[in-house]
Design an enzyme around this catalytic site. Structure first.
Site, PDB file in Angstrom:
ATOM      1  N   ASP A   1      37.780   2.579  26.846  1.00 18.98           N
ATOM      2  CA  ASP A   1      38.354   3.849  26.419  1.00 18.98           C
ATOM      3  C   ASP A   1      38.769   4.732  27.589  1.00 18.98           C
ATOM      4  O   ASP A   1      38.427   4.453  28.746  1.00 18.98           O
ATOM      5  CB  ASP A   1      37.381   4.605  25.502  1.00 18.98           C
ATOM      6  CG  ASP A   1      35.934   4.572  26.002  1.00 18.98           C
ATOM      7  OD1 ASP A   1      35.709   4.258  27.185  1.00 18.98           O
ATOM      8  OD2 ASP A   1      35.037   4.865  25.200  1.00 18.98           O
TER       9      ASP A   1
ATOM     10  N   GLU B   1      33.594   7.250  16.682  1.00 20.31           N
ATOM     11  CA  GLU B   1      32.598   8.201  16.211  1.00 20.31           C
ATOM     12  C   GLU B   1      32.178   7.854  14.775  1.00 20.31           C
ATOM     13  O   GLU B   1      32.875   7.093  14.088  1.00 20.31           O
ATOM     14  CB  GLU B   1      33.203   9.612  16.259  1.00 20.31           C
ATOM     15  CG  GLU B   1      33.652  10.043  17.659  1.00 20.31           C
ATOM     16  CD  GLU B   1      32.502  10.420  18.592  1.00 20.31           C
ATOM     17  OE1 GLU B   1      31.349   9.975  18.360  1.00 20.31           O
ATOM     18  OE2 GLU B   1      32.752  11.153  19.561  1.00 20.31           O
TER      19      GLU B   1
ATOM     20  N   HIS C   1      27.794   6.067  18.332  1.00 24.38           N
ATOM     21  CA  HIS C   1      29.160   5.598  18.599  1.00 24.38           C
ATOM     22  C   HIS C   1      29.154   4.451  19.616  1.00 24.38           C
ATOM     23  O   HIS C   1      28.255   4.352  20.449  1.00 24.38           O
ATOM     24  CB  HIS C   1      30.100   6.732  19.027  1.00 24.38           C
ATOM     25  CG  HIS C   1      29.914   7.270  20.411  1.00 24.38           C
ATOM     26  ND1 HIS C   1      30.188   8.571  20.753  1.00 24.38           N
ATOM     27  CD2 HIS C   1      29.510   6.687  21.571  1.00 24.38           C
ATOM     28  CE1 HIS C   1      29.970   8.757  22.036  1.00 24.38           C
ATOM     29  NE2 HIS C   1      29.553   7.643  22.553  1.00 24.38           N
TER      30      HIS C   1
ATOM     31  N   ASN D   1      24.820   9.503  18.863  1.00 26.03           N
ATOM     32  CA  ASN D   1      25.165   9.507  17.434  1.00 26.03           C
ATOM     33  C   ASN D   1      25.555   8.115  16.928  1.00 26.03           C
ATOM     34  O   ASN D   1      26.074   7.977  15.820  1.00 26.03           O
ATOM     35  CB  ASN D   1      26.314  10.500  17.171  1.00 26.03           C
ATOM     36  CG  ASN D   1      27.604  10.115  17.888  1.00 26.03           C
ATOM     37  OD1 ASN D   1      27.665   9.086  18.553  1.00 26.03           O
ATOM     38  ND2 ASN D   1      28.637  10.929  17.749  1.00 26.03           N
TER      39      ASN D   1
HETATM   40  C1  F6R Z   1      31.952   4.574  27.516  1.00 27.06           C
HETATM   41  C2  F6R Z   1      31.841   4.668  26.057  1.00 27.06           C
HETATM   42  C3  F6R Z   1      30.734   5.391  25.368  1.00 27.06           C
HETATM   43  C4  F6R Z   1      29.405   5.358  26.127  1.00 27.06           C
HETATM   44  C5  F6R Z   1      28.355   6.151  25.379  1.00 27.06           C
HETATM   45  C6  F6R Z   1      27.046   6.226  26.148  1.00 27.06           C
HETATM   46  O1  F6R Z   1      33.084   3.821  27.885  1.00 27.06           O
HETATM   47  O2  F6R Z   1      32.681   4.165  25.401  1.00 27.06           O
HETATM   48  O3  F6R Z   1      30.556   4.833  24.087  1.00 27.06           O
HETATM   49  O4  F6R Z   1      28.999   4.038  26.291  1.00 27.06           O
HETATM   50  O5  F6R Z   1      28.817   7.444  25.134  1.00 27.06           O
HETATM   51  O6  F6R Z   1      27.245   6.963  27.317  1.00 27.06           O
HETATM   52  P1  F6R Z   1      26.140   7.021  28.445  1.00 27.06           P
HETATM   53  O7  F6R Z   1      25.965   5.658  28.986  1.00 27.06           O
HETATM   54  O8  F6R Z   1      26.681   7.974  29.480  1.00 27.06           O
HETATM   55  O9  F6R Z   1      24.889   7.532  27.797  1.00 27.06           O
END
Ligand code: F6R
Length: 243
Positions: free
Chosen positions: A66, A140, A135, A133
């Protein structure tokens, strides 16, 4: 099928994750990569391995999950910058081999092209973190299980989680991102999800022991034939089954 490994701490998560990814550091392989704090330790292991063992990335392709919409490539918090700083600049991978979705210009058209590129180069292993959450990528809660690479609005909870990166710059977290969809992620031949810390415990419980439901996007992984989940004890603290 999901295989679960619960280890002591972040460092152990990173080292175990490296053991899984190592098998895929071979010519012709296609890696799906993630940003965020969860994979940074794994990226450190990959850099160390490249330096010590000369693992060659000339014939490895990467596709990131992403990117924020609207950030210039060289923005300090763009995922393009993140990936170069935390991995790509240190493993001698040709720039032409790395792919990060573009959040600039006609983003919808970029998303469609991105999906087509992934279909041309199927991902052998997709690395994921998980949001508090539930995701994965920026899919989301409520995102369709059928979703392909698309533009999405970020929820208030995700923007709050990521404010720690933008606050020091005096900037707001972008409101949208371009993300691989849930169906895109499910196309990967293998999935490796890493998570640590208590704030992930609820999401991990939902992923492993909850209903498969669009309200918890990561739960779709219960339908994937080959998933490895590596977490620390804190992230596993709400689990009821033994693994
Ligand atoms: C990152 C992504 C997100 C993260 C998630 C956890 O490319 O797509 O889904 O993997 O938000 O983020 P961290 O590792 O910072 O807790």
């Amino acid at each position: 099928m999901i295989k679960v490994l619960i280890v002591d701490d972040y460092e152990a998560v990173s080292k175990e994750a490296f053991k899984v990814i190592k098998e895929f550091l071979k010519p012709g392989k296609v890696l799906g990569l993630a940003t965020g704090s969860s994979p940074v330790g794994l990226y450190r292991e990959m850099i160390k391995d490249h330096e010590e063992n000369g693992t060659d990335y000339q014939d490895i392709l990467t596709f990131n999950l992403d990117e924020y919409v609207g950030l210039p490539l060289n923005h300090q918090e763009s995922y393009y910058t993140f990936m170069h700083e935390n991995l790509f600049n240190h493993i001698a991978i040709p720039e032409a081999n790395v792919h990060v979705p573009s959040g600039l210009g006609d983003v919808e058209a970029n998303c469609q092209k991105y999906e087509a590129m992934i279909d041309e180069h199927p991902i052998d292993i997709q690395l994921l973190g998980i949001g508090s959450n539930g995701h994965i990528g920026f899919n989301e809660p409520g995102t369709s299980f059928e979703s392909l690479t698309h533009v999405t609005d970020l929820t208030a909870s995700t923007r709050k989680d990521n404010a720690r990166f933008f606050d020091p710059l005096g900037e707001e977290v972008p409101t949208q991102a371009c993300t691989m969809g849930l169906a895109t992620i499910m196309k990967a031949k293998k999935v490796l999800l890493v998570a640590n810390g208590e704030n992930k415990a609820q999401a991990i419980k939902g992923l492993l022991e909850g209903e498969v439901d669009e309200s918890l996007p990561a739960s779709i992984l219960q339908r994937h034939p080959d998933v490895v989940v590596i977490i620390d004890k804190a992230a596993g603290k709400l689990l009821e089954k033994s693994y």
